[in-house]
Design a protein around this motif. Structure first.
Motif, PDB file in Angstrom:
ATOM      1  N   TYR A  14       0.837  -1.200   0.000  1.00 37.96           N
ATOM      2  CA  TYR A  14       0.000   0.000   0.000  1.00 37.96           C
ATOM      3  C   TYR A  14       0.872   1.250   0.000  1.00 37.96           C
ATOM      4  CZ  TYR A  14      -2.608  -3.718   2.406  1.00 37.96           C
ATOM      5  OH  TYR A  14      -3.147  -4.916   2.777  1.00 37.96           O
ATOM      6  N   PRO A  15       0.295   2.407  -0.367  1.00 39.26           N
ATOM      7  CA  PRO A  15       0.998   3.675  -0.129  1.00 39.26           C
ATOM      8  C   PRO A  15       1.255   3.884   1.366  1.00 39.26           C
ATOM      9  CG  PRO A  15      -0.814   3.970  -1.688  1.00 39.26           C
ATOM     10  CD  PRO A  15      -0.961   2.589  -1.114  1.00 39.26           C
ATOM     11  N   PRO A  16       2.064   4.885   1.735  1.00 37.76           N
ATOM     12  CA  PRO A  16       2.546   4.978   3.122  1.00 37.76           C
ATOM     13  C   PRO A  16       1.507   5.341   4.174  1.00 37.76           C
ATOM     14  CG  PRO A  16       3.970   6.203   1.606  1.00 37.76           C
ATOM     15  CD  PRO A  16       2.735   5.854   0.846  1.00 37.76           C
ATOM     16  N   VAL A  17       0.350   5.905   3.809  1.00 41.11           N
ATOM     17  CA  VAL A  17      -0.557   6.475   4.806  1.00 41.11           C
ATOM     18  C   VAL A  17      -1.083   5.424   5.788  1.00 41.11           C
ATOM     19  CG1 VAL A  17      -2.798   7.607   5.125  1.00 41.11           C
ATOM     20  CG2 VAL A  17      -1.224   8.414   3.357  1.00 41.11           C
TER      21      VAL A  17
ATOM     22  N   LEU B 147     -10.298  12.700  -3.156  1.00 37.99           N
ATOM     23  CA  LEU B 147      -9.836  11.635  -4.047  1.00 37.99           C
ATOM     24  C   LEU B 147      -8.366  11.319  -3.793  1.00 37.99           C
ATOM     25  CD1 LEU B 147     -10.491   9.739  -6.409  1.00 37.99           C
ATOM     26  CD2 LEU B 147      -9.803  11.577  -7.971  1.00 37.99           C
ATOM     27  N   GLY B 148      -7.558  12.357  -3.553  1.00 40.81           N
ATOM     28  CA  GLY B 148      -6.147  12.145  -3.235  1.00 40.81           C
ATOM     29  C   GLY B 148      -5.954  11.328  -1.970  1.00 40.81           C
ATOM     30  N   ILE B 149      -6.799  11.567  -0.963  1.00 43.71           N
ATOM     31  CA  ILE B 149      -6.727  10.770   0.265  1.00 43.71           C
ATOM     32  C   ILE B 149      -7.025   9.309  -0.038  1.00 43.71           C
ATOM     33  CG2 ILE B 149      -7.844  10.360   2.491  1.00 43.71           C
ATOM     34  CD1 ILE B 149      -8.189  13.419   2.707  1.00 43.71           C
ATOM     35  N   GLY B 150      -8.040   9.081  -0.881  1.00 38.16           N
ATOM     36  CA  GLY B 150      -8.358   7.704  -1.266  1.00 38.16           C
ATOM     37  C   GLY B 150      -7.193   7.028  -1.958  1.00 38.16           C
ATOM     38  N   ILE B 151      -6.542   7.738  -2.878  1.00 43.68           N
ATOM     39  CA  ILE B 151      -5.394   7.180  -3.603  1.00 43.68           C
ATOM     40  C   ILE B 151      -4.231   6.942  -2.655  1.00 43.68           C
ATOM     41  CG2 ILE B 151      -3.705   7.633  -5.425  1.00 43.68           C
ATOM     42  CD1 ILE B 151      -5.893   9.312  -6.818  1.00 43.68           C
ATOM     43  N   ALA B 152      -4.059   7.824  -1.673  1.00 47.31           N
ATOM     44  CA  ALA B 152      -2.958   7.692  -0.718  1.00 47.31           C
ATOM     45  C   ALA B 152      -3.136   6.499   0.216  1.00 47.31           C
ATOM     46  CB  ALA B 152      -2.814   8.975   0.096  1.00 47.31           C
ATOM     47  N   LEU B 153      -4.358   6.001   0.344  1.00 46.84           N
ATOM     48  CA  LEU B 153      -4.614   4.847   1.198  1.00 46.84           C
ATOM     49  C   LEU B 153      -4.457   3.530   0.438  1.00 46.84           C
ATOM     50  CD1 LEU B 153      -7.609   6.388   3.102  1.00 46.84           C
ATOM     51  CD2 LEU B 153      -5.612   5.394   4.222  1.00 46.84           C
TER      52      LEU B 153
ATOM     53  N   VAL C  69      10.269  -0.103  -3.059  1.00 42.96           N
ATOM     54  CA  VAL C  69       8.967   0.535  -3.297  1.00 42.96           C
ATOM     55  C   VAL C  69       8.349   0.014  -4.584  1.00 42.96           C
ATOM     56  CG1 VAL C  69       7.787   2.715  -3.725  1.00 42.96           C
ATOM     57  CG2 VAL C  69       9.611   2.607  -2.020  1.00 42.96           C
ATOM     58  N   ILE C  70       9.134  -0.057  -5.639  1.00 44.14           N
ATOM     59  CA  ILE C  70       8.624  -0.548  -6.926  1.00 44.14           C
ATOM     60  C   ILE C  70       8.184  -2.001  -6.811  1.00 44.14           C
ATOM     61  CG2 ILE C  70       9.283  -1.075  -9.310  1.00 44.14           C
ATOM     62  CD1 ILE C  70      11.140   1.410  -9.140  1.00 44.14           C
ATOM     63  N   ARG C  71       8.975  -2.794  -6.096  1.00 41.17           N
ATOM     64  CA  ARG C  71       8.638  -4.215  -5.940  1.00 41.17           C
ATOM     65  C   ARG C  71       7.366  -4.403  -5.128  1.00 41.17           C
ATOM     66  NH1 ARG C  71      12.698  -5.603  -2.906  1.00 41.17           N
ATOM     67  NH2 ARG C  71      11.484  -5.520  -0.968  1.00 41.17           N
ATOM     68  N   GLU C  72       7.252  -3.724  -4.004  1.00 44.44           N
ATOM     69  CA  GLU C  72       6.138  -3.967  -3.088  1.00 44.44           C
ATOM     70  C   GLU C  72       4.865  -3.231  -3.483  1.00 44.44           C
ATOM     71  OE1 GLU C  72       6.378  -6.240  -0.693  1.00 44.44           O
ATOM     72  OE2 GLU C  72       8.412  -6.562  -1.438  1.00 44.44           O
ATOM     73  N   LEU C  73       4.996  -1.992  -3.924  1.00 39.52           N
ATOM     74  CA  LEU C  73       3.821  -1.167  -4.215  1.00 39.52           C
ATOM     75  C   LEU C  73       3.392  -1.299  -5.670  1.00 39.52           C
ATOM     76  CD1 LEU C  73       1.722   0.915  -3.380  1.00 39.52           C
ATOM     77  CD2 LEU C  73       3.436   2.704  -3.733  1.00 39.52           C
ATOM     78  N   PHE C  74       4.305  -1.073  -6.588  1.00 44.77           N
ATOM     79  CA  PHE C  74       3.953  -1.077  -8.006  1.00 44.77           C
ATOM     80  C   PHE C  74       3.988  -2.473  -8.616  1.00 44.77           C
ATOM     81  CE2 PHE C  74       5.715   3.165  -7.142  1.00 44.77           C
ATOM     82  CZ  PHE C  74       4.623   3.944  -7.505  1.00 44.77           C
ATOM     83  N   GLY C  75       4.679  -3.399  -7.951  1.00 47.57           N
ATOM     84  CA  GLY C  75       4.736  -4.758  -8.466  1.00 47.57           C
ATOM     85  C   GLY C  75       3.649  -5.672  -7.945  1.00 47.57           C
TER      86      GLY C  75
END
Length: 400
Positions: free
Chosen positions: A58-61, A162-168, A215-221
């Motif tokens: 997930y993103p950091p929030v 919407l940004g808060i939603g994306i950050a979660l 980050v790329i492996r865990e979040l974007f991968g």
């Protein structure tokens, strides 16, 4: 009288979810939340992603909620499992209020708004995922719903929500083009996108600088798990025919190919819907149903994504929501009985062949239901009014 009814409905929604959470057992996701918080306590904030492989996609929030729940647990205020579920319960109750407010704004019949809110307040899909499972998808979904409530009159607030939603969780970014297109000029559209995206990017930059590969492996991968969706009917047919499990490496290949297939169809759907003044909740409903049908890596918590927007989009014709809820509930129960039987606050003792059968039949039915609803609601949305028709009129026609 009406305000007192919605107030009682909000209280009921909260009490039901609190009782369900108190009776819930802790499964792997709850354990992972606590494990991540303990790692961050030991390693520091930049231990996130680097030292949390496979348990924090997930993103950091969200890690802030995990750390807060761990602190409350260590202080003896609340057990971790309840502390981590409380913000999810609050988001679910807030969703009830948002649905009521949105539908009340777009209909002349107050009782319809109350019924729409009740369809979420007492929906077993929401209760199972938020309380028994303990997944926090209600939080980003709430951010998206709040953005829909703001978008007509407060575009900055809408972009922020919407940004808060994306950050979660990152999935609300799928709706960003539709939100931006609501703005009256290209300049405003660009500003909306920047308002929604830049805070998330700023949050990620320190972690990218610390360990970009992690980050790329865990979040974007992260690609999800093929627990629901098209892989269920495929396995249901494949296993009896071959007498073997569907190969894991082939499953990963299917997930990867389906991602490209979804992105292509998603781009076409965004363009096609831009020709019509379809309401934002209906566009979100179509996009998420398309995701369910095409993408193979569907986890059970994803089932919640479409629910509030389908309620908002079809506020005066409840058959889509009732059908979706009636099919989704046994699909979730079948999956959990097969894979995570200890999720339930009661003991279920069934033979493995029965749980496999329930999982296959109900999971396949869920995928088929999503396909049916995608076709029916898309056809209804694009044929109910010609291009250029006012949005408010279009809502009324879709609802009748």
């Amino acid at each position: 009288m009406l305000m007192s009814r919605i107030a009682w409905l909000l209280i009921l929604a909260g009490v039901v979810r609190l009782c369900a959470s108190l009776s819930a057992r802790d499964i792997i996701d709850i354990h992972n939340y606590q494990h991540v918080a303990e790692i961050i306590h030991q390693r520091g904030m930049f231990g996130l992603y680097t030292h949390t492989p496979g348990i924090y996609p997930y993103p950091p929030v969200w890690v802030g909620f995990e750390m807060t729940a761990l602190w409350l647990h260590w202080q003896g205020v609340l057990p971790f499992s309840l502390a981590i579920r409380l913000p999810i319960i609050i988001a679910d109750v807030a969703m009830v209020a948002i649905i009521w407010r949105y539908v009340r704004r777009h209909t002349q019949f107050p009782q319809r708004a109350l019924l729409a809110a009740a369809l979420y307040a007492l929906n077993p899909v929401s209760i199972i995922i938020s309380c028994w499972h303990g997944q926090f998808d209600a939080l980003p979904v709430c951010g998206v719903a709040l953005a829909m409530l703001f978008t007509e009159h407060h575009w900055r607030r809408a972009a922020g929500a919407l940004g808060i939603g994306i950050a979660l969780k990152s999935f609300p970014v799928l709706l960003l083009p539709m939100f931006a297109r609501q703005q009256p000029s290209l300049s405003r559209q660009i500003h909306f996108i920047l308002y929604a995206i830049l805070p998330v990017l700023f949050l990620l930059i320190p972690f990218l600088l610390a360990d970009a590969a992690a980050v790329i492996r865990e979040l974007f991968g992260y690609r999800g798990h093929a627990l629901l969706g098209v892989m269920v009917p495929v396995r249901t047919i494949y296993v009896p025919l071959t007498g073997e499990r569907f190969p894991v490496d082939m499953t990963l290949q299917v997930i990867s190919l389906s991602a490209y297939g979804f992105l292509g169809l998603y781009g076409w759907a965004v363009w096609y819907m831009s020709r019509f003044h379809i309401t934002l909740p209906m566009q979100a409903t179509i996009v998420f149903l398309l995701f369910y049908v095409v993408y193979a890596g569907i986890s059970p918590q994803y089932v919640l994504w479409v629910l509030p927007f389908m309620i908002m989009a079809t506020a005066n014709q409840h058959w889509p929501v009732l059908l979706y809820s009636a099919v989704s509930t046994p699909a979730l129960i079948g999956l959990y009985l097969y894979a995570v039987a200890d999720i339930f606050p009661f003991t279920v003792d069934l033979l493995p062949e029965y749980t496999r059968l329930a999982y296959g039949v109900f999971g396949s039915s869920w995928w088929g239901c999503c396909l049916l609803l995608l076709v029916a609601l898309t056809r209804q949305a694009v044929t109910s009014l010609p291009p250029g028709a006012p949005v408010v009129r279009q809502f009324a026609q879709l609802s009748e």
